[in-house]
Design a protein around this motif. Structure first.
Motif, PDB file in Angstrom:
ATOM      1  N   GLY A 110      -5.332  -6.294   3.501  1.00 25.93           N
ATOM      2  CA  GLY A 110      -4.364  -5.078   3.543  1.00 25.93           C
ATOM      3  C   GLY A 110      -2.998  -5.566   3.921  1.00 25.93           C
ATOM      4  N   GLY A 111      -2.758  -6.585   4.725  1.00 29.90           N
ATOM      5  CA  GLY A 111      -1.520  -7.053   4.994  1.00 29.90           C
ATOM      6  C   GLY A 111      -0.609  -7.906   3.839  1.00 29.90           C
ATOM      7  N   GLN A 112      -1.358  -7.784   2.808  1.00 33.78           N
ATOM      8  CA  GLN A 112      -0.703  -8.656   1.641  1.00 33.78           C
ATOM      9  C   GLN A 112      -0.292  -7.651   0.504  1.00 33.78           C
ATOM     10  N   LEU A 113      -0.424  -6.309   0.979  1.00 36.99           N
ATOM     11  CA  LEU A 113      -0.180  -5.221  -0.328  1.00 36.99           C
ATOM     12  C   LEU A 113       1.419  -4.796  -0.075  1.00 36.99           C
ATOM     13  N   SER A 114       1.890  -4.253  -1.112  1.00 33.92           N
ATOM     14  CA  SER A 114       3.222  -3.670  -1.043  1.00 33.92           C
ATOM     15  C   SER A 114       2.881  -2.258  -0.464  1.00 33.92           C
ATOM     16  N   GLY A 115       3.981  -1.569   0.028  1.00 28.87           N
ATOM     17  CA  GLY A 115       3.898  -0.299   0.603  1.00 28.87           C
ATOM     18  C   GLY A 115       3.222   0.657  -0.493  1.00 28.87           C
ATOM     19  N   GLY A 116       3.348   0.562  -1.698  1.00 24.43           N
ATOM     20  CA  GLY A 116       2.846   1.647  -2.690  1.00 24.43           C
ATOM     21  C   GLY A 116       1.437   1.252  -2.673  1.00 24.43           C
ATOM     22  N   GLU A 117       1.142  -0.007  -2.796  1.00 19.24           N
ATOM     23  CA  GLU A 117      -0.242  -0.541  -2.753  1.00 19.24           C
ATOM     24  C   GLU A 117      -1.150  -0.193  -1.494  1.00 19.24           C
ATOM     25  N   GLN A 118      -0.450  -0.056  -0.552  1.00 18.12           N
ATOM     26  CA  GLN A 118      -1.231   0.364   0.682  1.00 18.12           C
ATOM     27  C   GLN A 118      -1.440   2.162   0.711  1.00 18.12           C
ATOM     28  N   GLN A 119      -0.450   2.494   0.141  1.00 19.56           N
ATOM     29  CA  GLN A 119      -0.674   4.170   0.236  1.00 19.56           C
ATOM     30  C   GLN A 119      -1.644   4.270  -0.676  1.00 19.56           C
ATOM     31  N   MET A 120      -1.770   3.657  -1.976  1.00 20.82           N
ATOM     32  CA  MET A 120      -3.093   3.675  -2.844  1.00 20.82           C
ATOM     33  C   MET A 120      -4.068   3.607  -2.161  1.00 20.82           C
ATOM     34  N   PRO A 171     -14.647  13.365   1.172  1.00 19.60           N
ATOM     35  CA  PRO A 171     -14.087  14.313   2.332  1.00 19.60           C
ATOM     36  C   PRO A 171     -14.229  15.849   1.696  1.00 19.60           C
ATOM     37  N   ARG A 172     -14.597  16.830   2.391  1.00 23.27           N
ATOM     38  CA  ARG A 172     -14.277  18.277   2.295  1.00 23.27           C
ATOM     39  C   ARG A 172     -12.974  18.676   2.355  1.00 23.27           C
ATOM     40  N   LEU A 173     -12.249  17.992   3.410  1.00 21.10           N
ATOM     41  CA  LEU A 173     -10.579  18.433   3.554  1.00 21.10           C
ATOM     42  C   LEU A 173     -10.092  16.953   3.549  1.00 21.10           C
ATOM     43  N   LEU A 174      -9.054  16.822   2.396  1.00 21.10           N
ATOM     44  CA  LEU A 174      -8.200  15.605   2.450  1.00 21.10           C
ATOM     45  C   LEU A 174      -7.000  15.956   2.948  1.00 21.10           C
ATOM     46  N   ILE A 175      -6.524  15.342   3.876  1.00 16.49           N
ATOM     47  CA  ILE A 175      -5.067  15.529   4.808  1.00 16.49           C
ATOM     48  C   ILE A 175      -4.276  14.335   4.402  1.00 16.49           C
ATOM     49  N   LEU A 176      -2.746  14.597   3.923  1.00 12.22           N
ATOM     50  CA  LEU A 176      -2.037  13.482   3.588  1.00 12.22           C
ATOM     51  C   LEU A 176      -0.593  13.778   4.407  1.00 12.22           C
ATOM     52  N   ASP A 177      -0.616  12.886   5.427  1.00  7.80           N
ATOM     53  CA  ASP A 177       0.774  12.797   6.272  1.00  7.80           C
ATOM     54  C   ASP A 177       1.819  12.200   5.505  1.00  7.80           C
ATOM     55  N   GLU A 178       2.892  12.633   5.077  1.00  4.70           N
ATOM     56  CA  GLU A 178       3.966  11.875   4.139  1.00  4.70           C
ATOM     57  C   GLU A 178       3.301  11.273   3.085  1.00  4.70           C
ATOM     58  N   ALA A 179       3.071  12.167   2.284  1.00  5.60           N
ATOM     59  CA  ALA A 179       2.152  11.408   1.098  1.00  5.60           C
ATOM     60  C   ALA A 179       2.965  10.454   0.167  1.00  5.60           C
ATOM     61  N   THR A 180       4.232  10.421  -0.045  1.00  5.85           N
ATOM     62  CA  THR A 180       5.095   9.705  -0.796  1.00  5.85           C
ATOM     63  C   THR A 180       6.359   9.182  -0.082  1.00  5.85           C
ATOM     64  N   GLU A 181       6.183   9.091   1.186  1.00  5.97           N
ATOM     65  CA  GLU A 181       7.280   8.441   1.953  1.00  5.97           C
ATOM     66  C   GLU A 181       7.516   7.213   1.752  1.00  5.97           C
ATOM     67  N   ILE A 184       5.780   4.685  -8.057  1.00  2.00           N
ATOM     68  CA  ILE A 184       4.593   4.935  -7.274  1.00  2.00           C
ATOM     69  C   ILE A 184       4.597   6.134  -6.833  1.00  2.00           C
ATOM     70  N   ARG A 185       5.629   7.033  -6.639  1.00  4.25           N
ATOM     71  CA  ARG A 185       5.593   8.337  -6.200  1.00  4.25           C
ATOM     72  C   ARG A 185       4.808   9.181  -7.299  1.00  4.25           C
ATOM     73  N   GLU A 186       5.246   8.851  -8.502  1.00  2.00           N
ATOM     74  CA  GLU A 186       4.872   9.708  -9.744  1.00  2.00           C
ATOM     75  C   GLU A 186       3.299   9.322  -9.752  1.00  2.00           C
ATOM     76  N   GLU A 187       2.700   8.194  -9.615  1.00  2.00           N
ATOM     77  CA  GLU A 187       1.419   7.818  -9.471  1.00  2.00           C
ATOM     78  C   GLU A 187       0.595   8.727  -8.417  1.00  2.00           C
ATOM     79  N   ILE A 188       1.277   8.912  -7.320  1.00  2.00           N
ATOM     80  CA  ILE A 188       0.515   9.524  -6.037  1.00  2.00           C
ATOM     81  C   ILE A 188       0.457  10.870  -6.611  1.00  2.00           C
ATOM     82  N   TRP A 189       1.488  11.462  -7.046  1.00  2.00           N
ATOM     83  CA  TRP A 189       1.421  12.998  -7.692  1.00  2.00           C
ATOM     84  C   TRP A 189       0.321  13.123  -8.654  1.00  2.00           C
TER      85      TRP A 189
END
Length: 238
Positions: free
Chosen positions: A136-146, A157-167, A173-178
């Motif tokens: 995990g520590g070898q990944l880029s920020g985008g890879e860590q978010q993925m 999960p029944r409820l998925l919560i994302l705090d600052e989804a693309t910060e 990478i933001r487009e990939e998350i969206w």
């Protein structure tokens, strides 16, 4: 308490020590909804999420999950009910591989026949398959978010919560998350999203809740929010 809603927050007050952050919040989330939680920094969004997942306890008010009180439950018990969070800062484990992240937390908490298996998560984020043996520590920020999203999905999960989804992510990478969040919506995943990109959220969410100084100052549909750009300027500085 009998409740037709999946999640209900009623008269929610919370804070840190003597510092009160939330002041009497009332809102609900229904099965299959995508909700945007909006507002400038420091207005109480992350505090709201911490109360839902049990990392912070309300000083007043109640949180209900299908009529079950969450206020006194520990975070791990809340997670087992089917609430998963992608936290701000991702919080990936530096000494676990990508694959270990995705199998260590795996579960079937939504009862769906179409489960998020390791293979499906790799299909959703091919980059994780390529990096499956990286720590995990070898990944880029985008890879860590993925990875953080994949880790949450692995619990089904029944409820998925994302705090600052693309910060802090690069535009591609933001487009990939969206794209991922749009796919989850099509599959009926109930989701609560905090993100500053309001233009993206109005295309994704069913409803929005705007916070100002720990209070809900506006709630409405994406069409209503899109039609009134003065709200964007007044409460989000967009």
């Amino acid at each position: 308490m009998a409740d037709k809603h999946l999640l209900t927050c009623k008269n929610l007050h919370a804070g840190y020590g003597a510092s009160q952050v939330l002041f009497g919040m009332d809102f609900t989330i229904d099965e299959g909804e995508v909700i945007g939680l909006l507002g400038r920094n420091g207005m109480g969004k992350s505090t709201t999420l911490k109360n839902i997942v049990g990392l912070l306890k309300p000083t007043q008010g109640e949180i209900w999950w299908e009529g079950k009180a969450l206020n006194t439950m520990a975070p791990d018990a809340i997670a087992r009910l089917g609430i998963a969070i992608v936290p701000e800062g991702r919080q990936c484990y530096p000494n676990l591989t990508v694959r270990e992240h995705l199998v260590a937390f795996a579960g079937n908490r939504n009862g769906s026949a179409n489960q998020w298996t390791l293979e499906r998560i790799y299909d959703l984020f091919p980059r994780l398959a390529e990096r499956s043996q990286h720590m995990g520590g070898q990944l880029s920020g985008g890879e860590q978010q993925m990875l953080a999203i994949g880790r949450a999905l692995s619990t089904n999960p029944r409820l998925l919560i994302l705090d600052e989804a693309t910060e802090g992510l690069a535009p591609l990478i933001r487009e990939e998350i969206w794209r991922c969040l749009d796919l989850l919506k099509q599959e009926g995943q109930t989701t609560l999203v905090v993100d500053k990109y309001v233009d993206k959220l109005v295309g994704l969410a069913d409803r929005h809740i705007i916070l100002e100084r720990g209070k809900i100052v506006w709630t409405g549909s994406s069409a209503e929010l899109d039609a009134d750009r003065s709200l964007w300027v007044r409460y989000m500085g967009v």
